[in-house]
Design a protein around this motif. Structure first.
Motif, short mmCIF file in Angstrom:
data_model
loop_
_atom_site.label_atom_id
_atom_site.label_comp_id
_atom_site.label_asym_id
_atom_site.label_seq_id
_atom_site.Cartn_x
_atom_site.Cartn_y
_atom_site.Cartn_z
N THR A 99 1.01 -1.14 -0.17
CA THR A 99 -0.14 0.01 -0.04
C THR A 99 0.94 1.21 -0.04
O THR A 99 2.16 1.12 0.32
N GLY A 100 0.36 2.39 -0.26
CA GLY A 100 1.05 3.77 -0.39
C GLY A 100 2.34 3.61 -1.07
O GLY A 100 2.27 3.48 -2.13
N GLU A 101 3.64 4.05 -0.43
CA GLU A 101 4.65 4.14 -1.32
C GLU A 101 5.00 2.74 -1.58
O GLU A 101 5.97 2.61 -2.82
N TYR A 104 3.47 2.00 -4.56
CA TYR A 104 3.84 2.92 -5.64
C TYR A 104 5.04 2.56 -6.28
O TYR A 104 5.31 2.21 -7.62
N LEU A 133 -1.46 5.91 -6.87
CA LEU A 133 -1.37 5.26 -5.56
C LEU A 133 -0.95 6.07 -4.43
O LEU A 133 -1.12 5.74 -3.24
N ALA A 134 0.08 7.05 -4.76
CA ALA A 134 0.74 7.97 -3.52
C ALA A 134 1.01 9.11 -4.31
O ALA A 134 2.20 9.71 -4.63
N ARG A 136 1.26 12.22 -3.35
CA ARG A 136 1.96 13.18 -2.90
C ARG A 136 3.50 12.73 -2.29
O ARG A 136 4.27 13.43 -1.88
N ALA A 137 3.84 11.62 -2.83
CA ALA A 137 5.02 10.92 -2.41
C ALA A 137 6.35 11.65 -3.39
O ALA A 137 6.71 10.77 -4.35
N HIS A 141 8.60 10.00 -6.35
CA HIS A 141 8.44 9.92 -8.01
C HIS A 141 9.47 10.50 -8.49
O HIS A 141 9.80 10.02 -9.77
#
Length: 535
Positions: A99-101, A104, A133-134, A136-137, A141
């Protein structure tokens, strides 16, 4: 990177086989050396990195090791082998619980594999899903974007397809301070609405600038209300800045200033001294803020732009919106202006500058040789003739020699007019020292040259004792405090110097964030960056 790799081996980490992060770090260090090298050295380290990533995958599984092994195969010059490995990596089952990062990176790695196989459309689709999926990561990115850009360079594929996935833009903002007669065109709902629209149109997510009453604060409030990060850069100590640039225009401006300061993501000071009438410190502060914006944009693999609230009047002042625009234009970066109507500024009175202490902008290097203090007395002649002699030769061969030189023992202090001249000098000194065969000279092989650099306003005076020219001031101390934290064989520079280099010379040198200096003798910890040639 060679130093980091050497330390990894010296600490015995290269022998660790049962810890995934340690094995991955070793593979990454080999990768970094490869990407910073050329020719056969690049190929050799790329193959060594590939072997380490393959070992990581064989021992711990997962898509990360397999796809990095494919990428390093490409760097080693084996394009077909890279595509074959990437296709095999795509068959690895996805981690269902990610999940999350984590999720990603799983999908971003697959985008990398698809790009390696030549399926850019599928890679684009995988990247879009990963970013969703993330969203604001941004650091994650940026890491992926740098990897995909590198693959694009290796395969001669244009990187414009990555533009939709770039983090928000980093901006330097500048606006006029209020005139003594009042706010006029530099406040009110119309200007604020135009600032809001500009931030949205330019997709600004990170903004760097000052907080003077007027255009600066209007921009800062708009940045905060847009949910973007505000990074404040003040030219002098907080109390002095408020006294000079905020309080004269009313208590409500002080309140707005304090609200912005309280919500800022970071606060930097170009100097901590009170204002003494030297406008150079305001010019330096703006240049510092511009450099910070460019550095952040490079870190995030996005664009740096300048936003200005400007009345259209050119001035000869070293500080102010007109000067900021001129400085930014030298780098050829994008600019967006909000036009305002104001009367032209009053002519400057030369007498106002009489008696004020003027400073000059200089780039400074401090260098010394770690291990010098442990030399035996019989080793000193060889050190002077060979080590210091080689440094002297390197300095003498510079296209842009230093304007000021001091030396004592193993210490060297060099002062340059331009940041790029200091940077190239630092790299030339490191390369000259690295070429020495210290063992053959009867000297310890561990003698390592380390260099600290900074850029800022200094006092050019005459030493009363020696009658020789002297370069002095708080910014000289900044360079001196960085040098002890530099790794042997490396040059570390301040954020101010790194920003100036990134703004104008990113194609010649590169500066990578290292961390912060160790606070010592009342000197606060500050960000430092490693200096290397751009490849």
């Amino acid at each position: 990177m060679d130093f980091a790799r050497t330390e990894y081996v010296r600490l015995g980490l290269a022998e660790v086989r049962d810890h995934a992060d340690t094995v991955a770090l070793g593979a990454r260090l080999l990768k970094d050396v490869a990407l910073g090298a050329s020719g056969q050295r690049r190929v050799a380290f790329a193959k060594a990195s590939r072997q380490a990533y393959e070992a990581l995958y064989a021992r711990f599984g997962g898509v990360y090791g397999a796809i990095n092994a494919a990428t390093m195969t490409l760097v080693a010059g084996e394009r077909a082998g890279a595509a074959t490995r990437a296709a095999a990596a795509l068959d690895i089952p996805r981690t269902p619980a990610a999940t999350g990062e984590g999720a990603y990176y799983e999908l971003a790695s697959r985008a990398e594999a698809l790009f390696l196989t030549g399926d850019r459309d599928a890679a684009r689709e995988a990247m879009a899903t990963a970013v969703a999926l993330a969203p604001r990561a941004y650091a994650a990115h940026a890491s992926t974007l740098r990897q995909l850009e590198m693959i694009g360079r290796e395969t001669a594929v244009d990187s414009s397809w990555l533009d939709p996935f770039r983090p928000p833009v980093c901006a330097h903002f500048t606006g006029h301070i209020l005139a003594p007669c009042g706010a006029g065109a530099l406040d009110g709902p119309d200007l604020r609405g135009r600032a809001d629209a500009l931030l949205a149109a330019q997709r600004v997510g990170f903004a760097y600038g000052g907080l003077a009453a007027g255009g600066d604060i209007v921009f800062a409030e708009a940045v905060l209300d847009a949910g973007a990060e505000l990074h404040v850069v003040l030219p002098v100590g907080r109390a002095s800045f408020v006294e000079v640039s905020v309080a004269p225009f009313g208590a409500h401006w002080v309140e707005r200033f304090e609200r912005c300061m309280a919500q800022a993501a970071s606060i930097r000071y170009a100097a901590q001294d009170p204002y003494r009438g030297d406008e150079q410190v305001f010019a330096y502060s703006s240049q510092f803020a511009m450099g910070c914006a460019v550095l952040r944009a490079q870190t995030l693999s996005t664009e740096a732009i300048q936003l200005a609230i400007w009345d259209g009047h050119r001035t000869t002042s070293p500080a102010g919106v007109s000067a900021d625009l001129d400085y930014w234009a030298l780098a050829g970066r994008r600019l967006a202006v909000i036009d305002v109507q104001r009367p032209p500024p009053l002519p400057r009175e030369p007498a106002a500058e009489a008696g004020r202490e003027q400073r000059a902008m200089k780039a400074m290097l401090f260098a010394d040789v770690q291990g010098f203090g442990a030399l035996r007395d019989d080793q000193i002649p060889a050190f002077i003739e060979e080590v210091m002699g080689r440094i002297a030769e390197a300095v003498g061969a510079l296209d842009a020699p230093p304007q000021h030189v001091e030396t004592w023992g193993d210490g060297v202090f060099l002062v340059f007019d331009q940041p790029i001249d200091a940077a190239l000098a630092a790299l030339a000194l490191l390369e000259a020292h690295r070429a020495l065969d210290l063992g053959a000279l009867g000297l310890p092989r561990g003698l390592g040259l380390r260099i600290g650099g900074h850029y800022g306003p200094v006092h050019l005076r005459t030493n009363p004792l020696t009658k020789a020219p002297a370069v002095m001031g708080a910014h000289v101390v900044v360079a001196a405090r960085i040098e002890p934290d530099a790794a042997p064989g490396s040059a570390y520079v301040s954020e101010a110097l790194a920003g100036a280099l990134a703004t104008f010379h990113g194609d010649v040198v590169r500066c990578g964030y290292v961390g912060r200096t160790q606070g010592r003798k009342g000197f606060p910890a500050t960000p430092i960056f490693s200096l290397a040639r751009a490849h």
